[in-house]
Scaffold this motif. Structure first.
Motif, PDB file in Angstrom:
ATOM      1  N   LEU A  55     -71.216 -28.959  39.581  1.00 32.55           N
ATOM      2  CA  LEU A  55     -71.122 -29.172  41.030  1.00 32.55           C
ATOM      3  C   LEU A  55     -72.485 -29.490  41.632  1.00 32.55           C
ATOM      4  N   GLU A  56     -73.534 -28.790  41.181  1.00 33.39           N
ATOM      5  CA  GLU A  56     -74.876 -29.050  41.696  1.00 33.39           C
ATOM      6  C   GLU A  56     -75.373 -30.439  41.325  1.00 33.39           C
ATOM      7  N   ALA A  57     -74.981 -30.941  40.157  1.00 37.49           N
ATOM      8  CA  ALA A  57     -75.361 -32.293  39.748  1.00 37.49           C
ATOM      9  C   ALA A  57     -74.703 -33.328  40.663  1.00 37.49           C
ATOM     10  N   ALA A  58     -73.468 -33.053  41.066  1.00 34.12           N
ATOM     11  CA  ALA A  58     -72.743 -33.971  41.945  1.00 34.12           C
ATOM     12  C   ALA A  58     -73.221 -33.864  43.392  1.00 34.12           C
ATOM     13  N   ASP A  59     -73.544 -32.638  43.834  1.00 32.52           N
ATOM     14  CA  ASP A  59     -73.973 -32.401  45.224  1.00 32.52           C
ATOM     15  C   ASP A  59     -74.786 -31.119  45.261  1.00 32.52           C
TER      16      ASP A  59
END
Length: 108
Positions: A55-59
């Motif tokens: 999730l952190e990689a995406a946003d």
């Protein structure tokens, strides 16, 4: 339990690891419970291993920007003590541990 503030109250505003089991942390509830929230604070539990990094990689601001929501369900009662006049179908996402957990991006 609805909303980010009530979600934080469930856990006393403590910062648990995101992989801490939601069902274990809410085991003090005497009845089935669902948590619906828009993510607006840096607290989340019950995620699968690696899900936070994904999730952190995406946003990078997914946990606090209000663009994501979480739905978490727990049923602490043993199945043998539940009585029902009709069979209960919780759908294909209900798992053997008695919980279904989702993190979804909300429509803009």
């Amino acid at each position: 339990v609805k909303g980010d503030l009530m979600y934080r109250k469930l856990f006393g505003d403590y910062k648990f690891p995101t992989t801490a089991p939601f069902q274990q942390l809410t085991s003090y509830f005497p009845c089935p419970m669902v948590s619906l929230r828009t993510c607006k604070s840096p607290l989340a539990v019950g995620l699968a291993e690696g899900q936070e990094q994904q999730l952190e990689a995406a946003d990078p601001t997914w946990m606090t920007d209000g663009q994501y929501g979480m739905i978490q369900l727990v049923d602490p009662a043993p199945v043998s003590t539940v009585r029902s006049s009709a069979p209960l179908s919780l759908g294909p996402d209900w798992n053997a541990k008695g919980r279904a957990e989702y993190v979804v991006k909300l429509a803009s």
